[in-house]
Design an enzyme around this catalytic site. Structure first.
Site, PDB file in Angstrom:
ATOM      1  CG  HIS A 226     -48.230  -0.417   9.535  1.00 30.47           C
ATOM      2  ND1 HIS A 226     -48.383   0.567   8.452  1.00 30.47           N
ATOM      3  CD2 HIS A 226     -48.762   0.191  10.593  1.00 30.47           C
ATOM      4  CE1 HIS A 226     -48.904   1.522   8.760  1.00 30.47           C
ATOM      5  NE2 HIS A 226     -49.348   1.612  10.196  1.00 30.47           N
TER       6      HIS A 226
ATOM      7  CD  GLU B  86      -2.511   1.572   0.043  1.00 28.67           C
ATOM      8  OE1 GLU B  86      -2.450   2.694  -0.504  1.00 28.67           O
ATOM      9  OE2 GLU B  86      -3.575   0.506  -0.157  1.00 28.67           O
TER      10      GLU B  86
ATOM     11  N   GLY C 213      -7.192   0.781   3.610  1.00 31.64           N
ATOM     12  CA  GLY C 213      -8.413   1.172   3.655  1.00 31.64           C
ATOM     13  C   GLY C 213      -9.083   1.514   2.342  1.00 31.64           C
TER      14      GLY C 213
ATOM     15  CB  ILE D  58     -19.193  12.246  -6.606  1.00 31.01           C
ATOM     16  CG1 ILE D  58     -18.869  10.607  -6.371  1.00 31.01           C
ATOM     17  CG2 ILE D  58     -18.235  13.096  -5.475  1.00 31.01           C
ATOM     18  CD1 ILE D  58     -17.322  10.309  -6.902  1.00 31.01           C
ATOM     19  N   GLY D  59     -21.097  14.536  -7.181  1.00 30.94           N
ATOM     20  CA  GLY D  59     -21.216  16.173  -7.211  1.00 30.94           C
ATOM     21  C   GLY D  59     -22.680  16.577  -6.554  1.00 30.94           C
TER      22      GLY D  59
ATOM     23  N   GLY E  95     -16.326  12.397 -12.961  1.00 28.79           N
ATOM     24  CA  GLY E  95     -15.783  10.892 -13.205  1.00 28.79           C
ATOM     25  C   GLY E  95     -14.553  10.690 -12.616  1.00 28.79           C
TER      26      GLY E  95
ATOM     27  CB  CYS F 165     -14.859   2.534   1.067  1.00 33.29           C
ATOM     28  SG  CYS F 165     -16.255   2.282   2.182  1.00 33.29           S
TER      29      CYS F 165
END
Length: 458
Positions: free
Chosen positions: A440, A34, A39, A181-182, A266, A42
């Site tokens: 309910h 990494e 992580g 996202i926006g 994007g 996310c």
């Protein structure tokens, strides 16, 4: 220095650590590499921190609405962005620390901090160390796209990562991009108190959704004071002192003056600096690693999981990638990506829960289709909460009685959609869900009612 492992995992996002756990438990030696934060998206700059901000924004929104529920709040509602940021950092930090402890506790796993680059189909260099293995798993995720718009490199801009570090309230936030996202950031910052404008090149927001869903989302945002500008065919940027002039059209129409600009148009995969050529790994024209139905690349012994393979851009699809790889590799269980339902949510408030085909896609498929729809104004749970925006819609194949897809835009929509997801996954007809007794008062209890009112497409 060279070290051999039974498996190498590049990237500690949502698919990497659980796969390391399974491989380690099977007695394999595993190297996890990494280069930044354990992580992945996310935990660090995606789901967890953004939903923490959404929760803070919701609290501010409900405080302003307190009188609607007969609750008195003295004085104006204000937000403390420093404390909001600190809360977000704590939530992300705790999750990240949990993943790090999990990896550290794996008996046969070694975590390497650094940038991995392929030197061959079976070797990866991390700084001064050469790691070798006959099994390599790529889990490197994606990052925000910087669009090719005039002036974009001449002005300060934010992306989904940079905006998380703000501890001030933008006087005027202009969001470039009217998709998932926006829109989440647009609504949260409007609720924090910013003036917010959403700019979208296309004719409507979230264009992959049905027009009625897009229109309803726009109405929800505009009702909170968000300015939405669609059909902005010539977006461009010009510095103006400590502000940014955002032009929308090709003519001389008035531009927007923004204090902060968020680019949300994007994502691109993090595959351009891994030395994939040295391993002979094939990518498509957008840089996504090409994989088969079991997530194998064109090179034997190399797999790609998560956002970098173009098979999904969500935490749940990344985790499912891990499950597919582990099932095939360790459990003699031939699971496939093509068996996966398309499921996702848009976390504005109220949220949109989605599964399967849209009505538009069902129409285009040539099937005989039935559609049921119900406004949230006729859902008791929504009325009781005074959260009646949106609707629920289910699309069914008239001949097979199978549910093709559904959209629930409304309070609890992201949870209620799972009853439909489960029925679709089980391959059961819609009548199974229609005849099921629900609790309910809930949002879910109205889904059988919608199914009882199916009508042919006009």
């Amino acid at each position: 220095m060279s070290r051999a492992f039974d498996a190498i995992i590049i990237g500690a996002g949502q698919a990497g650590p659980p796969l390391a756990g399974r491989l380690s438990a099977a007695g394999m030696t595993v190297a996890v590499v990494e280069r930044h934060l354990v992580g992945g998206t996310c935990v660090n700059d995606g789901c967890m921190p953004t939903k923490a901000l959404v929760a803070s924004a919701y609290a501010a929104h409900m405080a302003r609405r307190a009188a609607d529920f007969g609750v008195a709040v003295d004085g104006d509602v204000s937000v403390d962005m420093t404390r909001i940021r600190a809360r977000r950092e704590t939530i992300s930090g705790n999750a990240r620390n949990g993943v790090e402890k999990w990896l550290a506790g794996m008996e046969h796993c070694t975590l390497f901090r650094g940038h991995a680059r392929f030197e061959s189909p079976t070797s990866v260099r991390v700084d001064d160390e050469l790691l070798t293995s006959d099994r390599i798993f790529i889990n490197v995720g994606a990052r925000a796209l910087v669009p090719d718009m005039p002036g974009v490199h001449d002005v300060p801009t934010l992306n989904n990562t940079g905006i998380l570090d703000l501890d001030v309230l933008p006087p005027h936030l202009v969001v470039i991009g009217g998709s998932y996202i926006g829109l989440e950031f647009a609504q949260m910052y409007r609720r924090f108190g910013s003036q917010v404008t959403v700019v979208e090149k296309g004719p409507r927001l979230v264009s992959r959704e049905d027009p009625d869903v897009s229109d309803a989302i726009r109405g929800i945002l505009e009702a909170e004071g968000i300015d939405v500008r669609t059909e902005a065919e010539c977006i461009h940027f010009t510095p103006q002192g400590d502000q940014v002039e955002v032009g929308l059209h090709c003519g001389n129409d008035p531009a927007l003056m923004a204090t902060h600009v968020l680019l949300a148009v994007g994502r691109v995969p993090n595959t351009d600096d891994l030395g994939l050529d040295a391993a002979g790994i094939t990518v498509d024209k957008r840089g996504y690693i090409e994989v088969d139905d079991q997530l194998r690349t064109n090179v034997p012994g190399i797999w790609a999981m998560g956002d970098c393979n173009g098979k999904g851009a969500f935490t749940h699809t990344s985790y499912n990638d891990f499950e597919i790889v582990a099932a095939n590799l360790l459990d003699n269980d031939p699971r496939k990506v093509s068996d996966r339902l398309s499921v996702y949510a848009l976390y504005i408030d109220p949220p949109l829960g989605r599964v399967g085909m849209s009505e538009t896609q069902a129409r285009a498929s040539g099937r005989k289709v039935l559609v049921g729809k119900r406004p949230m104004t006729r859902v008791g749970r929504a009325v009781e909460k005074s959260e009646t925006q949106g609707f629920m819609k289910v699309v069914v194949d008239a001949e097979t009685k199978s549910i093709l897809g559904a959209a629930i835009l409304g309070t609890g929509g992201d949870e209620a959609i799972h009853g439909i997801i489960d029925i679709m996954s089980a391959g059961a007809p819609y009548t199974t869900l229609q005849r099921t007794v629900h609790i309910h008062p809930t949002v879910s209890e109205l889904i059988p009612t919608v199914l009882g009112d199916l009508k042919p497409l006009e």
